[in-house]
Design a protein around this motif. Structure first.
Motif, PDB file in Angstrom:
ATOM      1  N   PRO A 194      -2.602 -13.851  -5.606  1.00  0.00           N
ATOM      2  CA  PRO A 194      -3.169 -15.451  -4.974  1.00  0.00           C
ATOM      3  C   PRO A 194      -3.492 -15.676  -3.529  1.00  0.00           C
ATOM      4  O   PRO A 194      -3.410 -16.872  -3.163  1.00  0.00           O
ATOM      5  N   TYR A 195      -3.858 -14.298  -2.977  1.00  0.00           N
ATOM      6  CA  TYR A 195      -4.581 -15.031  -2.112  1.00  0.00           C
ATOM      7  C   TYR A 195      -5.510 -15.058  -1.494  1.00  0.00           C
ATOM      8  O   TYR A 195      -6.691 -14.765   0.034  1.00  0.00           O
ATOM      9  N   CYS A 196      -6.820 -14.289  -3.087  1.00  0.00           N
ATOM     10  CA  CYS A 196      -7.978 -14.389  -2.764  1.00  0.00           C
ATOM     11  C   CYS A 196      -8.365 -15.668  -3.701  1.00  0.00           C
ATOM     12  O   CYS A 196      -7.754 -15.605  -4.512  1.00  0.00           O
ATOM     13  N   GLN A 197      -9.452 -16.068  -3.483  1.00  0.00           N
ATOM     14  CA  GLN A 197     -10.163 -17.333  -4.273  1.00  0.00           C
ATOM     15  C   GLN A 197     -10.617 -16.212  -5.272  1.00  0.00           C
ATOM     16  O   GLN A 197     -11.442 -15.610  -5.182  1.00  0.00           O
ATOM     17  N   SER A 198     -10.618 -16.898  -6.427  1.00  0.00           N
ATOM     18  CA  SER A 198     -10.875 -16.252  -7.693  1.00  0.00           C
ATOM     19  C   SER A 198     -11.359 -17.708  -8.997  1.00  0.00           C
ATOM     20  O   SER A 198     -11.340 -18.688  -8.365  1.00  0.00           O
ATOM     21  N   TRP A 199     -11.481 -17.405 -10.141  1.00  0.00           N
ATOM     22  CA  TRP A 199     -11.567 -18.212 -11.197  1.00  0.00           C
ATOM     23  C   TRP A 199      -9.659 -18.754 -11.863  1.00  0.00           C
ATOM     24  O   TRP A 199     -10.158 -20.415 -11.945  1.00  0.00           O
ATOM     25  N   ARG A 253      -8.377  -4.142   4.374  1.00  0.00           N
ATOM     26  CA  ARG A 253      -7.687  -2.910   3.853  1.00  0.00           C
ATOM     27  C   ARG A 253      -6.104  -3.365   5.202  1.00  0.00           C
ATOM     28  O   ARG A 253      -5.641  -2.460   5.849  1.00  0.00           O
ATOM     29  N   LYS A 254      -7.061  -4.158   6.565  1.00  0.00           N
ATOM     30  CA  LYS A 254      -6.053  -4.092   7.541  1.00  0.00           C
ATOM     31  C   LYS A 254      -4.917  -5.192   6.990  1.00  0.00           C
ATOM     32  O   LYS A 254      -3.831  -4.916   7.773  1.00  0.00           O
ATOM     33  N   GLN A 255      -4.900  -5.909   5.813  1.00  0.00           N
ATOM     34  CA  GLN A 255      -3.885  -6.366   5.272  1.00  0.00           C
ATOM     35  C   GLN A 255      -2.374  -5.914   4.877  1.00  0.00           C
ATOM     36  O   GLN A 255      -3.065  -4.751   4.248  1.00  0.00           O
ATOM     37  N   THR A 256      -1.056  -6.256   4.960  1.00  0.00           N
ATOM     38  CA  THR A 256       0.011  -5.863   4.449  1.00  0.00           C
ATOM     39  C   THR A 256      -0.015  -6.223   3.302  1.00  0.00           C
ATOM     40  O   THR A 256       1.642  -6.274   3.278  1.00  0.00           O
ATOM     41  N   ARG A 257      -0.673  -7.501   2.816  1.00  0.00           N
ATOM     42  CA  ARG A 257      -0.183  -8.384   1.766  1.00  0.00           C
ATOM     43  C   ARG A 257       0.063  -7.608   0.050  1.00  0.00           C
ATOM     44  O   ARG A 257      -0.083  -8.058  -0.776  1.00  0.00           O
ATOM     45  N   GLU A 314       1.021  -1.264   0.132  1.00  0.00           N
ATOM     46  CA  GLU A 314      -0.216  -0.018  -0.129  1.00  0.00           C
ATOM     47  C   GLU A 314       0.832   1.329  -0.377  1.00  0.00           C
ATOM     48  O   GLU A 314       0.149   2.409  -0.670  1.00  0.00           O
ATOM     49  N   GLN A 315       1.980   1.275   0.952  1.00  0.00           N
ATOM     50  CA  GLN A 315       2.327   2.337   1.096  1.00  0.00           C
ATOM     51  C   GLN A 315       3.738   3.064  -0.672  1.00  0.00           C
ATOM     52  O   GLN A 315       3.674   4.347  -1.665  1.00  0.00           O
ATOM     53  N   ARG A 316       3.881   1.196  -0.766  1.00  0.00           N
ATOM     54  CA  ARG A 316       5.080   1.486  -1.907  1.00  0.00           C
ATOM     55  C   ARG A 316       4.036   2.368  -3.400  1.00  0.00           C
ATOM     56  O   ARG A 316       4.740   3.215  -4.084  1.00  0.00           O
ATOM     57  N   VAL A 317       2.728   1.926  -3.316  1.00  0.00           N
ATOM     58  CA  VAL A 317       1.369   2.350  -4.766  1.00  0.00           C
ATOM     59  C   VAL A 317       1.233   3.670  -4.361  1.00  0.00           C
ATOM     60  O   VAL A 317       1.469   4.466  -5.576  1.00  0.00           O
ATOM     61  N   LEU A 318       0.410   3.732  -3.315  1.00  0.00           N
ATOM     62  CA  LEU A 318       0.159   5.317  -2.907  1.00  0.00           C
ATOM     63  C   LEU A 318       1.442   6.071  -3.501  1.00  0.00           C
ATOM     64  O   LEU A 318       1.177   7.394  -3.249  1.00  0.00           O
ATOM     65  N   THR A 319       2.688   5.962  -2.783  1.00  0.00           N
ATOM     66  CA  THR A 319       3.929   6.320  -2.872  1.00  0.00           C
ATOM     67  C   THR A 319       3.378   7.134  -4.921  1.00  0.00           C
ATOM     68  O   THR A 319       3.854   8.143  -5.044  1.00  0.00           O
ATOM     69  N   ALA A 320       3.675   6.017  -5.090  1.00  0.00           N
ATOM     70  CA  ALA A 320       3.848   6.411  -6.614  1.00  0.00           C
ATOM     71  C   ALA A 320       2.056   7.222  -7.214  1.00  0.00           C
ATOM     72  O   ALA A 320       2.463   7.838  -8.510  1.00  0.00           O
ATOM     73  N   LEU A 321       1.530   6.130  -6.916  1.00  0.00           N
ATOM     74  CA  LEU A 321       0.304   7.511  -6.822  1.00  0.00           C
ATOM     75  C   LEU A 321       0.144   9.318  -7.112  1.00  0.00           C
ATOM     76  O   LEU A 321      -0.628   9.896  -7.474  1.00  0.00           O
TER      77      LEU A 321
END
Length: 365
Positions: free
Chosen positions: A27-32, A138-142, A4-11
């Motif tokens: 890779p951490y959430c269920q999807s198709w 949002r509580k996750q850091t991944r 989050e810090q990295r992406v928001l800094t870029a934004l």
């Protein structure tokens, strides 16, 4: 830095510890793709090399309403189906038929002026979904959390694109009425999310439907800039939130107009020959105020080899990443139901090269 810090800094058009690397697989959430074995190596590589997006779609409902609508579905010849929605002003109908993707649309809901009366007659009942999953995410850091919406012009899911283009000439009043009402409803959806702490990224689809040859620069100003500016201003009125606008197509002549909307990021910046955006040019023109997200065509990764992929990644980072404000990204996410071994290796190599060349200070290419 966390993702989050990295992406928001870029934004913020600042320089993070390294260039964020997107692939749009989680890779951490269920999807198709989670249970598809061919995606296994790519998901493992995402966990190690990518900056993961937790992408949450706001459940807008048909025409951004939670109102209960009576629906029917009828089987037709050759596997086609007719779907019907009963509105206070009459019936809306669409046709779909099987294709290689599983189901293609033959007729959109809105094709005639009378259909607009039906659409606008649908009562607005604001959607109030349970926000617990996205707030807990949002509580996750991944990963970084992204809430995805359609902007008003994104109603192309209901209105045929050709019809919209014709109405810019013949029936602007109809298009204005639909977009004005869609905008009002989307602003209400956004306010609900913002008041409850959803964020920090809001992502909008739709502007590509207003680019030439479908619409003119004047149309883009009225139907995209005017409406999307209001969405962005609302989001920015809640500190800490950022906006990414998504648009395929030939956006080069519109870069300054996207910047005028106030968006923090713009993707996918398709290069020639499919698009017309040259990354170095975009960096010079809007890179001080808009984070550039792109601009490698997915097919160039999927069909390339290790050498060509490395060259593409190195060149994109060299042109877009100096001083920050850049996120490496393909122009589409992996969409195949099953990946060949070659494509799987190529996607993993793309991620590795993003990390190899993306560390600040940037290595000489």
């Amino acid at each position: 830095m966390t993702t989050e810090q990295r992406v928001l800094t870029a934004l913020r058009c600042e320089q993070p510890d390294r260039v964020p690397v997107f692939l749009y697989l989680n890779p951490y959430c269920q999807s198709w793709y989670s249970d598809e074995p061919s995606y296994g190596p790519v998901l493992e590589a995402c966990a190690q090399y990518a900056d993961i997006i937790y992408d949450w779609y706001f459940p807008s409902g048909f025409f951004h309403t939670a109102a209960r609508l009576e629906r029917e579905s009828r089987a037709l010849a050759n596997g086609a189906r007719e779907d019907i929605i009963h509105t206070p002003a009459g019936e809306l109908r669409s046709l779909r038929a099987p294709d290689w993707r599983g189901g293609g649309t033959l007729k959109r809901w809105i094709v005639d002026p009378e259909d607009v009366d039906c659409l606008l007659s649908i009562p607005f009942v604001p959607s109030r979904p349970d926000l617990t999953p996205v707030l807990n995410a949002r509580k996750q850091t991944r990963w970084v959390v992204q809430a995805t919406f359609s902007d008003p012009i994104g109603l192309a899911g209901w209105v045929d694109e050709t019809t919209m283009a014709l109405w810019t000439i013949e029936r602007r009043d109809l298009l204005r009425a639909v977009l004005d009402e869609a905008s009002r409803r989307i602003l209400t959806e956004l306010e609900y999310c913002l008041q409850h702490g959803v964020g920090p990224i809001y992502y909008f689809n739709g502007p590509e439907y207003a680019l030439p040859p479908l619409m003119s620069p004047t149309d883009f100003e009225e139907f995209v800039v005017a409406h999307d500016t209001k969405l962005v201003e609302l989001i920015h009125s809640y500190p800490g939130n950022h906006v990414i606008i998504h648009s395929h197509g030939r956006v080069s002549n519109f870069l300054e107009r996207f910047a005028a909307i106030g968006t923090d990021g713009l993707n996918v910046l398709e290069p020639p020959p499919i698009g017309d955006t040259r990354l170095a040019d975009a960096k010079e023109r809007i890179g001080s105020s808009v984070c550039l997200i792109g601009n490698i065509q997915y097919d160039d990764i999927a069909r390339g080899d290790e050498q060509s992929i490395e060259r593409l990644v190195a060149a994109a980072i060299a042109k877009g990443a100096p001083s920050g404000g850049f996120i490496l990204s393909p122009c589409a996410y992996p969409y195949e139901r099953s990946l060949s071994e070659e494509k799987s290796k190529n996607l993993v190599h793309y991620l590795k090269m993003g990390r190899k060349y993306g560390e600040y200070p940037l290595r000489h290419v």
